[in-house]
Write an enzyme that holds these catalytic residues in place. Structure first.
Site, PDB file in Angstrom:
ATOM      1  N   ARG A  81      -8.596  -7.534  -0.760  1.00 43.52           N
ATOM      2  CA  ARG A  81      -7.713  -6.425  -0.363  1.00 43.52           C
ATOM      3  C   ARG A  81      -7.398  -6.584   1.122  1.00 43.52           C
ATOM      4  NH1 ARG A  81      -5.499  -1.762  -1.783  1.00 43.52           N
ATOM      5  NH2 ARG A  81      -5.829  -2.285  -3.943  1.00 43.52           N
ATOM      6  N   HIS A  99       2.990   0.603   5.653  1.00 40.59           N
ATOM      7  CA  HIS A  99       2.835   2.059   5.632  1.00 40.59           C
ATOM      8  C   HIS A  99       2.695   2.509   7.082  1.00 40.59           C
ATOM      9  CE1 HIS A  99       1.651   2.146   1.311  1.00 40.59           C
ATOM     10  NE2 HIS A  99       0.945   1.069   1.560  1.00 40.59           N
ATOM     11  N   CYS A 139       5.368  -0.955  -0.413  1.00 38.91           N
ATOM     12  CA  CYS A 139       4.199  -1.374  -1.182  1.00 38.91           C
ATOM     13  C   CYS A 139       4.349  -1.178  -2.703  1.00 38.91           C
ATOM     14  CB  CYS A 139       2.953  -0.690  -0.626  1.00 38.91           C
ATOM     15  SG  CYS A 139       1.466  -1.621  -1.003  1.00 38.91           S
TER      16      CYS A 139
HETATM   17  N1  GLN Z   1      -1.469  -1.209  -6.100  1.00 40.71           N
HETATM   18  C1  GLN Z   1      -0.807  -2.064  -5.209  1.00 40.71           C
HETATM   19  C2  GLN Z   1      -1.683  -3.088  -4.493  1.00 40.71           C
HETATM   20  O1  GLN Z   1      -2.850  -2.828  -4.185  1.00 40.71           O
HETATM   21  C3  GLN Z   1      -0.028  -1.185  -4.236  1.00 40.71           C
HETATM   22  C4  GLN Z   1      -0.848  -0.535  -3.159  1.00 40.71           C
HETATM   23  C5  GLN Z   1      -0.047   0.298  -2.195  1.00 40.71           C
HETATM   24  O2  GLN Z   1       1.027   0.797  -2.518  1.00 40.71           O
HETATM   25  N2  GLN Z   1      -0.594   0.502  -1.004  1.00 40.71           N
HETATM   26  O3  GLN Z   1      -1.214  -4.177  -4.247  1.00 40.71           O
END
Ligand code: GLN
Length: 238
Positions: free
Chosen positions: A126, A189, A92
């Site tokens: 998101r 993750h 990520c």
């Molecule tokens: N800030 C980045 C996004 O939201 C990475 C998020 C993350 O590492 N989970 O795309």
């Protein structure tokens, strides 16, 4: 024999259990009689020459901003290791910065280090939840995503896999993650490695191959619990 894992920015970049990936590699090495040393890299530190596996986890935009300068400073060393087939897993936030850039929702561009020919722009939505992907080399991989970044792969970039459930790179083209040599970037993750042992063993086998100069067949481990964890995670609603 001792395996040295470089853990990039464990303080700034460690979301949703990403640290568990380092533990999974360590345990699967130790169960096979291979010692492991973890080198935790923080901004300002020097990277040792004899690194066998590189790992970097996810982090918020603010964390990505904090590591930007240091990542640029250590980029030549990282790229040299990766060009020399060092296995590497980035997730990520660090995945995005291994590309060309990450542009945040407020319009700030955080520079990447161009290991991968990918670009990432924050989207309006998101994407949160369990992800299942299919990959030719590793079979089914299950993880958990939480990002707003939309990653586009350059023309010759190979994805890690095809999205079965979830958003993946950009919620559009069904690609998830990417790969350059033995370096894999992904949004997964979870942590992803404990329940996807085939993927974990890829990093260990490649590291041993590089160390010994020979193709390595890893001792088989009993993966009943790991495989059960993956099957259960794949059944969880998003
Ligand atoms: N800030 C980045 C996004 O939201 C990475 C998020 C993350 O590492 N989970 O795309």
């Amino acid at each position: 024999m001792k395996m040295k894992i470089l853990h990039l920015y464990p303080k700034e970049m460690n979301l949703y259990g990403d640290h568990g990936n380092v533990l999974a590699i360590k345990r699967r090495c130790e169960w096979r009689g291979i010692d492991v040393e973890v080198v935790e890299h923080e901004p300002g530190n020097k990277i040792p020459d004899d690194i066998d596996i590189i790992f970097g986890g996810g982090g918020q935009d603010s964390g990505q901003g904090k590591i930007e300068d240091d990542l640029q400073a250590i980029a030549p060393k990282l790229k040299d290791l990766i060009d020399n087939n060092t296995p590497c897993l980035v997730i990520c936030g660090v995945y995005q910065l291994f590309g060309k850039y990450y542009k945040t929702g407020s319009g700030k561009t955080i520079k990447g280090i161009n290991v991968f020919d990918v670009t990432t722009d924050a989207g309006k939505e998101r994407y949160i939840g369990n992800v299942t992907i299919k990959s030719n080399e590793f079979g089914e991989i299950v993880g958990y995503e939480n990002h707003s970044g939309l990653t586009k792969l350059g023309e010759n970039m190979k994805p890690l896999g095809e999205v079965i459930v979830g958003a993946g790179n950009n919620a559009k083209d069904k690609t998830e993650g990417c790969r350059y040599k033995n370096c894999i970037g992904t949004y997964l993750h979870g942590p992803v490695l404990p329940k996807n042992p085939k993927l974990t063993d890829f990093f260990i086998a490649k590291a041993l191959e590089r160390k010994t100069g020979q193709k390595t067949k890893l001792d088989k481990l009993d993966d009943i619990v790991e495989n059960k964890a993956r099957i259960v995670a794949a059944k969880r609603p998003r």
